[in-house]
Design a protein around this motif. Structure first.
Motif, mmCIF file in Angstrom:
data_model
loop_
_atom_site.group_PDB
_atom_site.id
_atom_site.type_symbol
_atom_site.label_atom_id
_atom_site.label_comp_id
_atom_site.label_asym_id
_atom_site.label_seq_id
_atom_site.Cartn_x
_atom_site.Cartn_y
_atom_site.Cartn_z
ATOM 1 N N ARG A 196 -2.623 -1.817 4.676
ATOM 2 C CA ARG A 196 -2.295 -1.923 4.181
ATOM 3 C C ARG A 196 -2.936 -1.039 2.837
ATOM 4 O O ARG A 196 -4.096 -1.423 2.715
ATOM 5 C CB ARG A 196 -2.306 -4.047 3.311
ATOM 6 C CG ARG A 196 -1.491 -4.127 4.274
ATOM 7 C CD ARG A 196 -0.574 -5.343 3.344
ATOM 8 N NE ARG A 196 0.072 -6.014 4.237
ATOM 9 C CZ ARG A 196 1.936 -6.147 3.980
ATOM 10 N NH1 ARG A 196 1.777 -5.078 2.809
ATOM 11 N NH2 ARG A 196 2.388 -6.749 4.332
ATOM 12 N N PRO A 197 -2.284 -0.250 1.841
ATOM 13 C CA PRO A 197 -2.913 0.735 0.930
ATOM 14 C C PRO A 197 -3.559 -0.624 -0.106
ATOM 15 O O PRO A 197 -2.963 -1.430 -0.903
ATOM 16 C CB PRO A 197 -1.878 0.753 0.706
ATOM 17 C CG PRO A 197 -0.815 1.043 1.016
ATOM 18 C CD PRO A 197 -0.681 0.343 1.898
ATOM 19 N N GLN B 122 6.900 -3.137 -0.477
ATOM 20 C CA GLN B 122 6.624 -3.012 -1.722
ATOM 21 C C GLN B 122 5.020 -2.354 -1.759
ATOM 22 O O GLN B 122 3.970 -2.597 -2.420
ATOM 23 C CB GLN B 122 5.988 -4.562 -2.858
ATOM 24 C CG GLN B 122 6.914 -5.463 -3.147
ATOM 25 C CD GLN B 122 6.774 -6.165 -4.350
ATOM 26 O OE1 GLN B 122 6.891 -6.126 -5.914
ATOM 27 N NE2 GLN B 122 6.324 -7.270 -3.958
ATOM 28 N N ARG B 123 5.445 -1.091 -0.980
ATOM 29 C CA ARG B 123 4.336 -0.107 -0.553
ATOM 30 C C ARG B 123 4.826 0.991 -0.791
ATOM 31 O O ARG B 123 6.857 1.060 -0.570
ATOM 32 C CB ARG B 123 3.819 -0.355 0.599
ATOM 33 C CG ARG B 123 2.987 -1.499 0.568
ATOM 34 C CD ARG B 123 2.363 -2.062 1.592
ATOM 35 N NE ARG B 123 2.154 -0.893 2.441
ATOM 36 C CZ ARG B 123 1.890 -0.828 4.124
ATOM 37 N NH1 ARG B 123 2.162 -1.873 4.652
ATOM 38 N NH2 ARG B 123 0.927 0.454 4.492
ATOM 39 N N MET B 124 4.399 2.318 -1.191
ATOM 40 C CA MET B 124 4.877 3.723 -0.972
ATOM 41 C C MET B 124 4.190 4.618 -0.379
ATOM 42 O O MET B 124 3.290 4.052 -0.496
ATOM 43 C CB MET B 124 4.935 4.152 -2.143
ATOM 44 C CG MET B 124 5.835 5.396 -2.130
ATOM 45 S SD MET B 124 7.773 5.309 -2.146
ATOM 46 C CE MET B 124 8.119 7.130 -2.352
ATOM 47 N N ALA B 125 4.876 5.374 0.883
ATOM 48 C CA ALA B 125 3.896 6.469 1.374
ATOM 49 C C ALA B 125 4.724 7.435 1.103
ATOM 50 O O ALA B 125 5.497 7.811 1.390
ATOM 51 C CB ALA B 125 3.673 6.063 3.084
ATOM 52 N N GLU C 270 -0.279 8.680 3.185
ATOM 53 C CA GLU C 270 -1.089 7.769 2.558
ATOM 54 C C GLU C 270 -0.338 7.462 1.674
ATOM 55 O O GLU C 270 0.705 7.259 1.547
ATOM 56 C CB GLU C 270 -1.405 9.960 0.755
ATOM 57 C CG GLU C 270 -2.174 10.381 1.665
ATOM 58 C CD GLU C 270 -3.407 11.052 1.041
ATOM 59 O OE1 GLU C 270 -3.374 10.151 -0.316
ATOM 60 O OE2 GLU C 270 -4.172 11.908 1.290
ATOM 61 N N GLY C 271 -0.794 6.321 1.091
ATOM 62 C CA GLY C 271 0.414 4.918 0.511
ATOM 63 C C GLY C 271 -0.482 3.888 -0.400
ATOM 64 O O GLY C 271 -1.702 4.588 -0.799
ATOM 65 N N CYS C 272 0.072 3.814 -1.300
ATOM 66 C CA CYS C 272 -0.342 2.471 -2.294
ATOM 67 C C CYS C 272 0.387 0.977 -2.469
ATOM 68 O O CYS C 272 1.118 1.201 -1.606
ATOM 69 C CB CYS C 272 0.289 2.946 -3.711
ATOM 70 S SG CYS C 272 1.704 3.620 -3.982
ATOM 71 N N LEU D 65 13.550 3.213 2.870
ATOM 72 C CA LEU D 65 13.745 2.903 1.687
ATOM 73 C C LEU D 65 13.428 0.836 2.220
ATOM 74 O O LEU D 65 13.105 0.186 0.816
ATOM 75 C CB LEU D 65 15.757 2.196 0.991
ATOM 76 C CG LEU D 65 16.088 1.592 -0.155
ATOM 77 C CD1 LEU D 65 14.981 2.217 -1.289
ATOM 78 C CD2 LEU D 65 16.968 2.083 -0.140
ATOM 79 N N SER D 66 14.243 0.807 2.738
ATOM 80 C CA SER D 66 13.682 -0.958 3.588
ATOM 81 C C SER D 66 12.868 -1.147 3.166
ATOM 82 O O SER D 66 11.976 -2.073 3.190
ATOM 83 C CB SER D 66 14.503 -1.297 4.547
ATOM 84 O OG SER D 66 14.398 -2.548 5.364
ATOM 85 N N TRP D 67 11.589 -0.494 3.882
ATOM 86 C CA TRP D 67 10.111 -1.042 3.300
ATOM 87 C C TRP D 67 9.370 -0.366 2.519
ATOM 88 O O TRP D 67 8.951 -1.699 1.981
ATOM 89 C CB TRP D 67 9.694 0.340 4.700
ATOM 90 C CG TRP D 67 8.174 0.164 4.850
ATOM 91 C CD1 TRP D 67 7.512 -0.806 5.819
ATOM 92 C CD2 TRP D 67 7.091 1.214 4.137
ATOM 93 N NE1 TRP D 67 6.102 -1.074 5.277
ATOM 94 C CE2 TRP D 67 5.717 0.488 4.430
ATOM 95 C CE3 TRP D 67 7.433 1.930 2.972
ATOM 96 C CZ2 TRP D 67 4.341 0.709 4.015
ATOM 97 C CZ3 TRP D 67 5.717 2.205 2.951
ATOM 98 C CH2 TRP D 67 4.943 2.022 3.149
ATOM 99 N N VAL D 68 9.903 0.115 1.919
ATOM 100 C CA VAL D 68 9.541 0.064 0.067
ATOM 101 C C VAL D 68 9.948 -1.060 -0.057
ATOM 102 O O VAL D 68 8.756 -1.567 -1.162
ATOM 103 C CB VAL D 68 9.922 1.684 0.232
ATOM 104 C CG1 VAL D 68 9.573 1.717 -1.953
ATOM 105 C CG2 VAL D 68 9.496 3.168 0.103
#
Length: 175
Positions: free
Chosen positions: A174-175, A22-25, A88-90, A15-18
């Motif tokens: 970085r995606p 501002q990324r999702m994996a 995978e990520g965005c 959660l902290s990383w997301v």
């Protein structure tokens, strides 16, 4: 036409990383579902009861709203949280966050959401990385969440755990 999704986050480091990056994996086993997310789609960030490691105290909450800002793709190097690899990520563009440990309690809306056809067993559908919401459900979540949100720049620091480098490979793309 953009669609709407719940992004389901079950770990405080993730959660902290997301929130701060501002990324999702997504794990490799969820690649097909992750590819259902498209650039421009609206997403609601949902933290599970176990996200903060105390499911008897915490509730599952929708805590933020964002837009998918890049296509989901394979990362050059996976992101790792608690020894689990996400390949995978965005990128995301977070438009609002509830203050830390606040937000919309999802179980209170379950009887009104068509995405959960059997309200008694709704939590089974949450055992995934994302859940697509039908348009009327997205509108209900958006309407109920909006008054709880604050600007991203005012709230993001409340979601930061240090050191962030312990959770993410320093060479992760970085995606």
């Amino acid at each position: 036409m953009p669609s709407a999704h719940l992004l389901i986050i079950g770990d405080r480091a993730a959660l902290s990383w997301v929130v701060t990056e501002q990324r999702m994996a997504f794990p490799a086993g969820r690649a097909k579902a992750a590819r259902a997310l498209g650039e421009g789609d609206e997403v609601f960030l949902y933290t599970t009861r176990g996200c903060f490691r105390n499911p008897t105290r915490d509730l599952g909450r929708v805590i933020g709203r964002a837009t998918i800002a890049s296509p989901v793709r394979v990362l050059d190097e996976p992101v790792v949280f608690n020894e689990r690899s996400y390949s995978e990520g965005c990128r995301l563009k977070v438009s609002g966050l509830a203050p830390f440990r606040e937000g919309l309690v999802l179980r209170d809306l379950v009887p009104r959401l068509s995405v959960f056809p059997a309200p008694a067993t709704w939590s089974v559908r949450m055992r995934r990385a994302s859940l697509t919401l039908p348009p009327p459900d997205a509108e209900l979540v958006r309407t109920e969440l909006e008054p709880l949100l604050r600007p991203y720049d005012e709230t993001r620091e409340g979601y930061r755990w240090e050191p962030a480098a312990a959770w993410v490979s320093p060479r992760a793309a970085r995606p």
